[in-house]
Scaffold this motif. Structure first.
Motif, PDB file in Angstrom:
ATOM      1  N   GLN A 276      10.203 -36.608 -50.671  1.00  0.00           N
ATOM      2  CA  GLN A 276      10.320 -38.051 -51.296  1.00  0.00           C
ATOM      3  C   GLN A 276      10.162 -38.391 -52.717  1.00  0.00           C
ATOM      4  N   SER A 277       9.343 -37.449 -53.316  1.00  0.00           N
ATOM      5  CA  SER A 277       8.862 -37.409 -54.770  1.00  0.00           C
ATOM      6  C   SER A 277       9.994 -36.443 -55.672  1.00  0.00           C
ATOM      7  N   TYR A 278      10.932 -35.677 -54.870  1.00  0.00           N
ATOM      8  CA  TYR A 278      11.439 -34.728 -55.447  1.00  0.00           C
ATOM      9  C   TYR A 278      12.644 -35.093 -56.461  1.00  0.00           C
ATOM     10  N   LYS A 279      12.664 -34.650 -57.901  1.00  0.00           N
ATOM     11  CA  LYS A 279      13.542 -34.745 -58.736  1.00  0.00           C
ATOM     12  C   LYS A 279      14.197 -33.741 -59.180  1.00  0.00           C
ATOM     13  N   PRO A 280      15.588 -33.958 -59.398  1.00  0.00           N
ATOM     14  CA  PRO A 280      16.534 -32.625 -59.523  1.00  0.00           C
ATOM     15  C   PRO A 280      15.924 -31.577 -60.414  1.00  0.00           C
ATOM     16  N   ASP A 281      15.215 -32.142 -61.321  1.00  0.00           N
ATOM     17  CA  ASP A 281      14.739 -31.064 -62.426  1.00  0.00           C
ATOM     18  C   ASP A 281      13.700 -30.077 -62.090  1.00  0.00           C
ATOM     19  N   VAL A 282      13.016 -30.503 -60.849  1.00  0.00           N
ATOM     20  CA  VAL A 282      11.887 -29.893 -60.123  1.00  0.00           C
ATOM     21  C   VAL A 282      12.399 -28.377 -60.025  1.00  0.00           C
ATOM     22  N   ALA A 283      13.348 -28.222 -59.086  1.00  0.00           N
ATOM     23  CA  ALA A 283      13.859 -26.916 -58.938  1.00  0.00           C
ATOM     24  C   ALA A 283      14.067 -26.180 -59.972  1.00  0.00           C
ATOM     25  N   LYS A 284      14.436 -26.481 -61.005  1.00  0.00           N
ATOM     26  CA  LYS A 284      15.050 -25.654 -62.465  1.00  0.00           C
ATOM     27  C   LYS A 284      13.707 -25.398 -63.093  1.00  0.00           C
ATOM     28  N   ASN A 285      12.494 -26.152 -63.049  1.00  0.00           N
ATOM     29  CA  ASN A 285      11.520 -25.614 -63.644  1.00  0.00           C
ATOM     30  C   ASN A 285      10.878 -24.299 -63.100  1.00  0.00           C
ATOM     31  N   PRO A 286      10.697 -23.321 -63.866  1.00  0.00           N
ATOM     32  CA  PRO A 286      10.206 -22.116 -63.123  1.00  0.00           C
ATOM     33  C   PRO A 286       8.829 -22.075 -62.399  1.00  0.00           C
ATOM     34  N   ALA A 287       8.129 -23.190 -62.821  1.00  0.00           N
ATOM     35  CA  ALA A 287       6.775 -23.150 -62.325  1.00  0.00           C
ATOM     36  C   ALA A 287       6.716 -23.373 -60.975  1.00  0.00           C
ATOM     37  N   HIS A 288       7.765 -24.208 -60.395  1.00  0.00           N
ATOM     38  CA  HIS A 288       7.782 -24.453 -58.816  1.00  0.00           C
ATOM     39  C   HIS A 288       8.587 -23.412 -58.290  1.00  0.00           C
ATOM     40  N   GLU A 289       8.778 -22.205 -58.652  1.00  0.00           N
ATOM     41  CA  GLU A 289       9.601 -21.032 -57.866  1.00  0.00           C
ATOM     42  C   GLU A 289       8.669 -20.910 -56.812  1.00  0.00           C
ATOM     43  N   GLY A 290       9.096 -20.594 -55.543  1.00  0.00           N
ATOM     44  CA  GLY A 290       8.476 -20.627 -54.211  1.00  0.00           C
ATOM     45  C   GLY A 290       7.892 -21.720 -53.567  1.00  0.00           C
ATOM     46  N   ALA A 291       7.760 -22.943 -54.218  1.00  0.00           N
ATOM     47  CA  ALA A 291       7.286 -23.907 -53.591  1.00  0.00           C
ATOM     48  C   ALA A 291       8.062 -24.514 -52.266  1.00  0.00           C
ATOM     49  N   TYR A 292       7.260 -25.146 -51.508  1.00  0.00           N
ATOM     50  CA  TYR A 292       8.088 -25.731 -50.141  1.00  0.00           C
ATOM     51  C   TYR A 292       8.274 -27.250 -50.552  1.00  0.00           C
ATOM     52  N   LEU A 293       9.227 -27.818 -49.830  1.00  0.00           N
ATOM     53  CA  LEU A 293       9.256 -29.090 -49.707  1.00  0.00           C
ATOM     54  C   LEU A 293       9.307 -29.528 -48.316  1.00  0.00           C
ATOM     55  N   ALA A 294       8.881 -30.673 -48.029  1.00  0.00           N
ATOM     56  CA  ALA A 294       8.555 -31.124 -46.836  1.00  0.00           C
ATOM     57  C   ALA A 294       9.376 -32.702 -46.825  1.00  0.00           C
ATOM     58  N   ALA A 391      12.405 -27.195 -46.967  1.00  0.00           N
ATOM     59  CA  ALA A 391      13.217 -26.457 -47.856  1.00  0.00           C
ATOM     60  C   ALA A 391      12.285 -25.351 -48.825  1.00  0.00           C
ATOM     61  N   GLN A 392      12.940 -24.544 -49.567  1.00  0.00           N
ATOM     62  CA  GLN A 392      11.965 -23.925 -50.487  1.00  0.00           C
ATOM     63  C   GLN A 392      12.801 -23.670 -51.795  1.00  0.00           C
ATOM     64  N   ILE A 393      12.002 -23.566 -52.879  1.00  0.00           N
ATOM     65  CA  ILE A 393      12.578 -23.307 -54.218  1.00  0.00           C
ATOM     66  C   ILE A 393      12.921 -22.052 -54.439  1.00  0.00           C
ATOM     67  N   LYS A 394      14.028 -21.413 -54.616  1.00  0.00           N
ATOM     68  CA  LYS A 394      14.132 -19.933 -55.038  1.00  0.00           C
ATOM     69  C   LYS A 394      15.195 -19.903 -56.125  1.00  0.00           C
ATOM     70  N   GLY A 395      14.812 -19.264 -57.174  1.00  0.00           N
ATOM     71  CA  GLY A 395      15.859 -18.973 -58.032  1.00  0.00           C
ATOM     72  C   GLY A 395      16.547 -19.997 -58.785  1.00  0.00           C
ATOM     73  N   GLY A 396      15.381 -21.014 -58.829  1.00  0.00           N
ATOM     74  CA  GLY A 396      15.873 -22.450 -59.416  1.00  0.00           C
ATOM     75  C   GLY A 396      16.779 -23.264 -58.494  1.00  0.00           C
ATOM     76  N   LYS A 397      16.839 -23.027 -57.346  1.00  0.00           N
ATOM     77  CA  LYS A 397      17.847 -23.957 -56.312  1.00  0.00           C
ATOM     78  C   LYS A 397      17.087 -24.180 -54.934  1.00  0.00           C
ATOM     79  N   LEU A 398      17.403 -25.098 -54.298  1.00  0.00           N
ATOM     80  CA  LEU A 398      16.797 -25.440 -52.887  1.00  0.00           C
ATOM     81  C   LEU A 398      17.462 -24.645 -52.076  1.00  0.00           C
ATOM     82  N   THR A 399      16.512 -24.026 -51.302  1.00  0.00           N
ATOM     83  CA  THR A 399      17.091 -23.191 -50.070  1.00  0.00           C
ATOM     84  C   THR A 399      16.383 -23.717 -48.485  1.00  0.00           C
ATOM     85  N   ALA A 400      17.092 -22.996 -47.713  1.00  0.00           N
ATOM     86  CA  ALA A 400      16.652 -23.382 -46.478  1.00  0.00           C
ATOM     87  C   ALA A 400      16.079 -22.061 -45.504  1.00  0.00           C
TER      88      ALA A 400
END
Length: 410
Positions: A276-294, A391-400
């Motif tokens: 619910q706090s996700y913003k579109p630029d989050v996935a594109k930030n390399p710092a978040h690579e591998g993070a999970y979204l619930a 969901a998980q952030i991989k390669g700057g994108k959201l994946t499942a």
């Protein structure tokens, strides 16, 4: 499964006494934030001419949380325009009244009273409150006004028969968040929460209780200040305690800095971020690579028909609104409201018609995969199965990584 109460990250800073957390969603395949460009043309049915159906959405739609939480109201408004362009509900146009309570209890109550008494709303739909439902629950219930979904993490969604959740409720969310660590193969869970508001840290005891139920261990909870120049000491503390997954209960900007400071120390645990706090630029930030979204409702980026319809509609009617779990929660609420009135025959639909339609929904309704299995019961609180998506952030994108369907505990 016993309920466990908590509160999602952005709303942690403005919690009521009962702290609450919300859980959610995962899709299939790899995708960017939008899930692709719109392929749907704007409907062009004759304009509906029946008595307008007025609904309201109230929430913390400005300031600290507004950039992401207002996506819920945006989705309700987009649904209403889309519905009207298709001819309305049984020939009735839908009008949406949106009120920003600025996370102020008195303003929240005043907003709801204004919508009911002046705007004549027959339901609150897709609201995204900051735990302030408690200040107006007695009023809406006394007036017979149904509250349909949106962010369903207030205790009222678990206790009040006139609150109809269309997203995961607080009772299950903490466990689903902790389950993200288990799904990723992690075992020692930690958490960070905002230091500015004492209630934020209530999440630590909640996660500690939830962790064993999903097979992980809660090792540490740390309060972090948004004004801190560095989070190095906190990162080192978590690493020393063996934490390999960190649940974040802070503003996204703080989470980003925290992740970066930990990485500088060579410490890279799994980070779990609320959808619910996700913003579109989050996935594109390399710092978040591998993070999970619930998330607490369906993944907006999946290939499911319901998700595609949501994206197409938002691209037409609300193209500047962020796509996140706030938006999907609002959309699911609006769709449920529309289903409830689909068979109503009143010349001027009422709150009672809405309630009747909701109670007629099937047991363990998933709304075509958009919500956790949910059962509405006359005179009793709704029940929501402890299911969510990831969901998980991989390669700057959201994946499942765990498929397109909701994952249930138990």
């Amino acid at each position: 499964m016993p309920g466990i109460r908590g509160k999602c990250a952005l709303r942690l800073g403005v919690m009521a006494a009962a702290v609450i957390l919300v859980a959610s969603a995962c899709g299939s395949g790899d995708s960017d934030d939008s899930g692709g460009s719109s392929t749907k043309a704007r409907p062009t049915a004759p304009a509906p001419k029946g008595t307008p159906i007025v609904i309201g959405s109230v929430g913390h739609y400005s300031g600290f949380a507004g950039a992401t939480s207002k996506a819920s109201a945006d989705a309700v408004s987009a649904w209403a325009q889309w519905t009207n362009d298709k001819g309305g509900i049984n020939g009735h146009p839908v009008k949406v009244v949106v009120k920003d309570d600025q996370a102020d209890p008195s303003k929240a109550l005043a907003a709801v009273k204004s919508m009911v008494e002046q705007d004549k709303v027959i339901a609150l739909v897709g609201s995204h409150e900051a735990g302030l439902e408690a200040v107006w629950e007695k009023y809406t219930t006394g007036k017979g006004i149904p509250v349909v979904g949106g962010s369903s993490n207030s205790a009222a969604y678990e206790t009040d028969p006139l609150f109809f959740p269309t997203a995961q409720t607080a009772a299950n969310y903490v466990a689903l968040w902790a389950n993200a660590a288990k799904l990723a193969g992690r075992h020692q869970v930690g958490a960070i929460a905002c230091a500015e508001v004492p209630a934020c840290q209530s999440m630590f005891s909640l996660v500690k209780r939830a962790a064993p139920a999903v097979g992980v261990t809660f090792a540490s909870g740390l309060a972090v200040s948004a004004s801190a120049p560095s989070y190095t000491s906190q990162c080192l503390s978590l690493r020393a305690k063996g934490v390999d997954a960190v649940i974040t209960g802070t503003a996204q900007e703080v989470t980003t800095r925290f992740i970066s400071d930990c990485a500088k120390q060579g410490y890279k645990p799994l980070f779990v971020i609320p959808g619910q706090s996700y913003k579109p630029d989050v996935a594109k930030n390399p710092a978040h690579e591998g993070a999970y979204l619930a998330n607490d409702s369906f993944n907006w980026f999946s290939d499911d028909p319901a998700a595609k319809e949501f994206r197409d509609t938002m691209s037409i009617y609300s193209p500047n609104s962020p796509l996140n779990a706030s938006a999907t929660a609002g959309w699911a609420a609006a769709v449920m409201f529309g289903k409830a009135l689909a068979t109503a025959t009143s010349a001027a639909p009422t709150s009672a018609d809405v309630v009747k339609g909701l109670l007629a929904r099937p047991a363990e309704d998933t709304l075509n995969g958009m919500i956790p299995p949910t059962t509405y019961r006359e005179g009793k609180p709704a029940t929501v199965a402890p299911c969510g998506w990831y969901a998980q952030i991989k390669g700057g994108k959201l994946t499942a990584p765990h498929g397109n369907k909701a994952i249930c505990l138990g």
